[in-house]
Design an enzyme around this catalytic site. Structure first.
Site, short mmCIF file in Angstrom:
data_model
loop_
_atom_site.label_atom_id
_atom_site.label_comp_id
_atom_site.label_asym_id
_atom_site.label_seq_id
_atom_site.Cartn_x
_atom_site.Cartn_y
_atom_site.Cartn_z
N ASP A 1 -4.07 0.68 8.73
CA ASP A 1 -2.87 1.50 8.57
C ASP A 1 -2.75 2.51 9.72
O ASP A 1 -1.68 2.69 10.31
CB ASP A 1 -2.95 2.23 7.22
CG ASP A 1 -1.66 2.96 6.85
OD1 ASP A 1 -0.59 2.51 7.28
OD2 ASP A 1 -1.74 3.97 6.13
N HIS B 1 -6.25 4.49 -0.13
CA HIS B 1 -6.19 4.09 1.28
C HIS B 1 -6.00 5.26 2.24
O HIS B 1 -6.04 5.08 3.46
CB HIS B 1 -5.11 3.01 1.50
CG HIS B 1 -3.70 3.50 1.49
ND1 HIS B 1 -2.98 3.69 0.33
CD2 HIS B 1 -2.86 3.83 2.51
CE1 HIS B 1 -1.76 4.11 0.63
NE2 HIS B 1 -1.66 4.22 1.96
N HIS B 2 -5.82 6.48 1.69
CA HIS B 2 -5.76 7.67 2.55
C HIS B 2 -6.97 8.59 2.34
O HIS B 2 -6.97 9.74 2.80
CB HIS B 2 -4.46 8.46 2.30
CG HIS B 2 -3.28 7.91 3.03
ND1 HIS B 2 -3.19 7.88 4.41
CD2 HIS B 2 -2.13 7.36 2.57
CE1 HIS B 2 -2.04 7.33 4.76
NE2 HIS B 2 -1.37 7.00 3.67
N HIS C 1 2.12 9.91 -2.52
CA HIS C 1 2.54 8.51 -2.60
C HIS C 1 1.41 7.52 -2.95
O HIS C 1 1.67 6.53 -3.63
CB HIS C 1 3.28 8.08 -1.32
CG HIS C 1 2.41 7.70 -0.18
ND1 HIS C 1 2.03 8.58 0.80
CD2 HIS C 1 1.84 6.51 0.17
CE1 HIS C 1 1.28 7.96 1.70
NE2 HIS C 1 1.15 6.69 1.34
N LYS D 1 5.91 5.41 -1.91
CA LYS D 1 6.93 6.18 -1.17
C LYS D 1 8.29 6.12 -1.84
O LYS D 1 9.15 6.96 -1.57
CB LYS D 1 7.03 5.68 0.27
CG LYS D 1 5.86 6.11 1.14
CD LYS D 1 6.05 5.68 2.58
CE LYS D 1 4.93 6.19 3.46
NZ LYS D 1 5.09 5.77 4.88
N HIS E 1 0.82 -1.22 0.00
CA HIS E 1 0.00 0.00 0.00
C HIS E 1 0.85 1.27 0.00
O HIS E 1 0.41 2.31 -0.48
CB HIS E 1 -0.98 0.01 1.19
CG HIS E 1 -0.33 0.14 2.53
ND1 HIS E 1 0.30 -0.91 3.16
CD2 HIS E 1 -0.19 1.22 3.35
CE1 HIS E 1 0.77 -0.50 4.32
NE2 HIS E 1 0.49 0.78 4.46
N ASP E 2 2.07 1.18 0.52
CA ASP E 2 2.95 2.36 0.57
C ASP E 2 4.05 2.33 -0.48
O ASP E 2 5.05 3.05 -0.36
CB ASP E 2 3.59 2.48 1.95
CG ASP E 2 2.67 3.13 2.97
OD1 ASP E 2 1.73 3.85 2.55
OD2 ASP E 2 2.86 2.92 4.18
#
Length: 362
Positions: free
Chosen positions: A314, A285-286, A261, A236, A232-233
């Protein structure tokens, strides 16, 4: 052949075609095994079915995860020795074996259980794929029954279809395992890239999967959420390393870089066939339930459910982990914060599932 026999024969053919089609309709191994044991009973009109696979190292037959028509007690019986068993003749001869009364056959390994479960007659056939015997398929009736040659032939045909379905599902499982290992490595690379987040992806995966299972999501959704959690990250890697590793509070410009990201991660996923289906979960997801998140400001149900689950997992992991600029929150404080922002930052349904499973988290 009289009219009645013709109808019965056509019914048998119709049933066989339907169940064979059902068994080959999925490539998930557990689902395949479940469909086989259930469908075998339909094909020859029996009451119970078991699958056992050959363990060549121990010369035993291991019980499959799926058993139809029998209690959990049967599964606890564990493996049986092939030597001097009914299965030995089935495996060596690659032919069916019918037993009128298992209680009177010394080769039968579980007479006490059979008596308790009212099992009487048995028909056992080999599971053969590419001329190799994988194991045996057993069907039981709860009354004495002389299985006919037609019964044997139909179950042998069904077992051939079943064996192919099992081999295909096992191949898919191997590919899935390799795929998952690749995602784990990618997740570990991202976590290493940001030294503040050791094992972050792995923990988010554990939390997200627990929440998704509590919400009774389908197997495919569970897999997508598991896979997306690991990476998911991944976006970055497109952010300046000095910003990622900065121990102090970020400037406004640095924050603008950080919040890119999810979009960068989604773009990376879009370029790789293997992880393309995960792109929406990574991108959103954010997002926030009230529409004030990023990158697209999506609101409530317009946010993919997998992303809403990842958001809770998260956030909980981030709060309960040590950071250079703060100590880890206690479990109690983290739970209180998640509850506080239910319906604001987080989907209330996801929060409800989270609250039911959070006690399982380390």
């Amino acid at each position: 052949m009289n009219k009645r026999k013709k109808i019965d024969y056509l019914d048998e053919i119709s049933t066989f075609c339907k169940v064979s089609s059902t068994v080959t309709s999925t490539l998930e191994l557990e689902e395949v095994l479940d469909l086989i044991t259930r469908s075998a009973c339909q094909v020859v009109k029996t009451h119970a079915c078991t699958l056992r696979f050959i363990n060549e190292e121990r010369d035993e037959l291991d019980i499959a995860s799926s058993v139809y028509g029998l209690s959990l007690e049967y599964r606890k019986k564990g493996p049986v020795k092939i030597k001097d068993s009914i299965a030995e003749q089935v495996i060596k001869g690659k032919k069916p074996q019918a037993v009128l009364d298992v209680l009177k056959d010394p080769r039968y390994k579980h007479p006490n259980f059979a008596k308790k479960a009212h099992l009487k007659s048995l028909l056992s056939v080999p599971l053969i794929a590419k001329n190799k015997v994988l194991g045996v398929l057993n069907v039981y009736s709860t009354r004495l029954r002389h299985f006919s040659k037609r019964d044997e032939k139909i179950l042998m045909l069904f077992a051939s279809e079943a064996a192919i379905a099992i081999e295909n599902a096992k191949l898919v499982r191997k590919l899935q395992d390799a795929y998952l290992n690749t995602l784990k490595v990618l997740g570990a690379i991202v976590d290493a890239f940001d030294w503040h987040t050791e094992r972050h992806s792995e923990k988010v995966r554990d939390y997200a999967l627990a929440i998704a299972k509590k919400m009774n999501l389908p197997q495919k959704d569970l897999k997508d959420i598991e896979y997306a959690a690991y990476i998911h990250d991944i976006g970055k890697v497109g952010v300046d390393l000095s910003i990622i590793r900065k121990p102090e509070k970020l400037s406004e410009e640095e924050w603008r870089q950080i919040i890119k990201h999810p979009l960068v991660g989604a773009n990376i996923a879009e370029r790789m066939d293997m992880i393309r289906p995960l792109s929406p979960l990574i991108m959103h997801h954010h997002e926030r339930y009230d529409g004030k998140g990023y990158p697209n400001g999506l609101k409530s149900e317009s946010i993919p459910l997998g992303s809403r689950i990842l958001a809770v997992a998260d956030t909980y992991e981030a709060m309960t982990a040590e950071r250079p600029y703060r100590k880890a929150f206690s479990k109690e404080i983290a739970i209180r914060e998640i509850k506080k922002y239910s319906g604001v930052q987080f989907d209330p349904k996801v929060v409800g599932a989270f609250l039911e499973v959070v006690d399982e988290f380390a």
